[in-house]
Enzyme design. Structure first.
Site, short mmCIF file in Angstrom:
data_model
loop_
_atom_site.label_atom_id
_atom_site.label_comp_id
_atom_site.label_asym_id
_atom_site.label_seq_id
_atom_site.Cartn_x
_atom_site.Cartn_y
_atom_site.Cartn_z
CE LYS A 112 -3.96 -2.32 0.96
NZ LYS A 112 -3.56 -3.71 1.15
C1 LIG Z 1 -4.21 -4.85 0.65
C2 LIG Z 1 -3.43 -6.09 0.56
C3 LIG Z 1 -3.75 -7.08 -0.36
C4 LIG Z 1 -4.96 -7.00 -1.27
O1 LIG Z 1 -4.82 -6.00 -2.24
P1 LIG Z 1 -6.13 -5.44 -3.00
O2 LIG Z 1 -5.66 -4.30 -3.79
O3 LIG Z 1 -7.07 -5.03 -1.92
O4 LIG Z 1 -6.66 -6.56 -3.81
C5 LIG Z 1 -2.93 -8.21 -0.42
N1 LIG Z 1 -1.88 -8.35 0.41
C6 LIG Z 1 -1.55 -7.41 1.31
C7 LIG Z 1 -0.39 -7.65 2.20
C8 LIG Z 1 -2.30 -6.25 1.42
O5 LIG Z 1 -1.96 -5.32 2.31
#
Ligand SMILES: *Cc1c(COP(=O)(O)O)cnc(C)c1O
Length: 496
Positions: A112
């Protein structure tokens, strides 16, 4: 200004990129999308020899088409200079027969960070571009990782306040501590008595609460979102698909214009949707592999064409994927229905009313030509973590492990030997206990002791931002019911 963005649910709601970033979500509850996205193309030949930031500028300029080049350059510089622990930002490594793009070298050790490092700059730039004065209140629902990354990104950013809602008991101990110890004069964190879907639905309701929005605007304030419903989150994620590809070309693993696959651990469908966008923008992608855990609503959807959220919600060892309503799927529906806003609206109304909808055969064929879906559960996830460590000395986190295993399953099932990249979404130390126990069996010692043991036993370093977390002061203790979220937002926004 050309308004190239519109709501997924209505072609009459038009917006510029900067307005879309500020609003987060369209007035009718739809998501902003670019209608003519597939007319735009990134010239991949020109990306060769370029670094992460240069590629970011090229991709983001194309998508945020009312921003000036200078503005985008400035945002990119601020976001990616000295914020990541590696100069490459998202290094691509080889593990066995496949490649892993590590997206977790940012300030909170989750993927993120890649988008949330730049989003605050895109928001404040959009604010200036639209001659706004006052305050933007960022509302965020988190399954664990978005929250911390958003708090870190918006911390002390002038003209903004940030509120994060997370499911009480639904995040890892490390994730919780990362959030509740957050510093900054404009940061607010609240646990809710519900799961991630409750948090996300609550936040979406606040975004479309006209009474509240009017009250806010009287005070020169507005809401925006740090979730991947905001195009300002989505667009920066397209970059690392191009970057990964170019790195493979430079390493001599593929030739320019060869197709490759990406396997993506999926929750809210933001990350993998960015891959679909990259494909529309001309990146040679064969299949996008959507990997799920026990909450396999997307797996069922891609296999059957039926989206059905009426099912048991599981708390898994990959909690950031514990989601039953994947918001960004709405954007994919728009494109695979040949940009039919009415159809998307119908599906979303059905989802709201009945928790369920079904796409037609033609849409399903389009979907299956682009996407493959797989799901793996706890035991297989633990096994692949152990196996990958023992065979290759590489430590997968629990989310990445799901995508790694689904890629293997895909290859076995289809015999497709196309070069493939797994997107690694978190540092193994963010989900220390699950990773440790996969390798060494059950342990009842404290999470932070485990973190150090994991590091000592494997020789992999703990990311700096996670070191000493257990000694940080707890600054946020708020806990509320789902139906108290509005009140909390009003209090933080000084509305009473
Ligand atoms: C947010 C997240 C995901 C999922 O990603 P999306 O964009 O919501 O599909 C997968 N793995 C981790 C570690 C995350 O923080």
């Amino acid at each position: 200004m050309i308004k190239n963005y519109e709501s997924t649910r209505s072609a009459n709601i038009k917006s510029t990129a900067s307005e879309a970033i500020l609003k987060g979500i369209a007035d009718d509850g739809g998501l902003y999308i670019m209608r003519n996205l597939d007319d735009k193309k990134v010239d991949i030949e020109k990306l060769q020899g370029k670094g992460y930031k240069e590629i970011a500028r090229i991709v983001i300029e194309l998508m945020l088409d009312d921003f000036s080049k200078e503005n985008i350059k400035e945002c990119v510089e601020k976001a990616y200079t000295n914020k990541f622990s590696t100069k490459e930002i998202t290094p691509v490594v080889k593990v066995g027969q496949c490649f892993i793009t590590e997206l977790f070298h940012g300030p909170t050790s989750a993927f993120k960070d890649v988008a949330l490092s730049i989003l605050p700059h895109l928001v404040t730039t959009s604010y200036d571009m639209n001659d706004m004065k006052g305050e933007v209140i960022i509302l965020t629902a988190t399954s664990g990782d978005t929250g911390k990354a958003a708090l870190e990104g918006f911390k002390d950013v002038k003209g903004t306040k940030i509120i994060v809602f997370y499911p009480d008991g639904g995040v890892s101990q490390v994730q919780r501590l990362q959030m509740v110890t957050q510093e900054g004069s404009n940061t607010h964190v609240c646990a809710i008595k519900g799961n991630f879907d409750d948090a996300q639905t609550g936040v979406k309701k606040i975004f479309t609460n006209n009474e509240l929005i009017n009250e806010l605007s009287k005070e020169n304030k507005m809401f925006s979102s740090a979730n991947s419903i905001n195009i300002g989150r989505l667009v920066p994620q397209i970059v690392y698909y191009f970057y990964s590809y170019i790195k493979l070309v430079e390493k001599g693993e593929i030739k320019l214009y060869d197709k490759i696959n990406f396997s993506v651990p999926t929750g809210n469908f933001g990350n993998i949707l960015a891959g679909y966008y990259a494909k529309l923008l001309g990146l040679p992608i064969k299949k996008l592999i959507c990997a799920s855990n026990e909450n396999n609503v997307l797996y069922d959807f891609i296999k059957t064409g039926i989206y059905d959220r009426n099912r048991t919600f599981y708390k898994t060892i990959s909690p950031s994927m514990d989601i039953l309503v994947s918001s960004n799927l709405e954007r994919l529906l728009y494109y695979i229905s040949e940009k039919n806003n009415e159809v998307v609206k119908e599906f979303m109304d059905k989802l709201n009313r009945e928790g369920k909808y079904e796409i037609d055969e033609k849409m399903k064929q389009t979907l299956n030509s682009q996407f493959y879906a797989g799901c793996v559960y706890k035991e297989e996830t633990q096994n692949i973590i152990k196996e990958t460590y023992e065979k290759h000395g590489y430590l997968l986190d629990t989310h990445t492990a799901v995508a790694f295993k689904v890629l293997q399953d895909y290859k076995n099932e289809t015999g497709d030997n196309t070069v493939s990249v797994v997107l690694s979404t978190a540092s193994p130390f963010k989900f220390t206990r699950s990773v440790y126990e996969s390798l060494f069996g059950p342990s009842d010692v404290d999470e932070f002791k485990i973190m150090h043991e994991l590091s000592e036993k494997t020789g992999v370093k703990i990311p700096e931002n996670l070191q000493g977390l257990e000694y940080k002061k707890i600054l946020h203790q708020k806990l509320c019911e789902i139906n108290e979220m509005v009140e909390y937002v009003k209090t933080v926004g000084d509305l009473k």
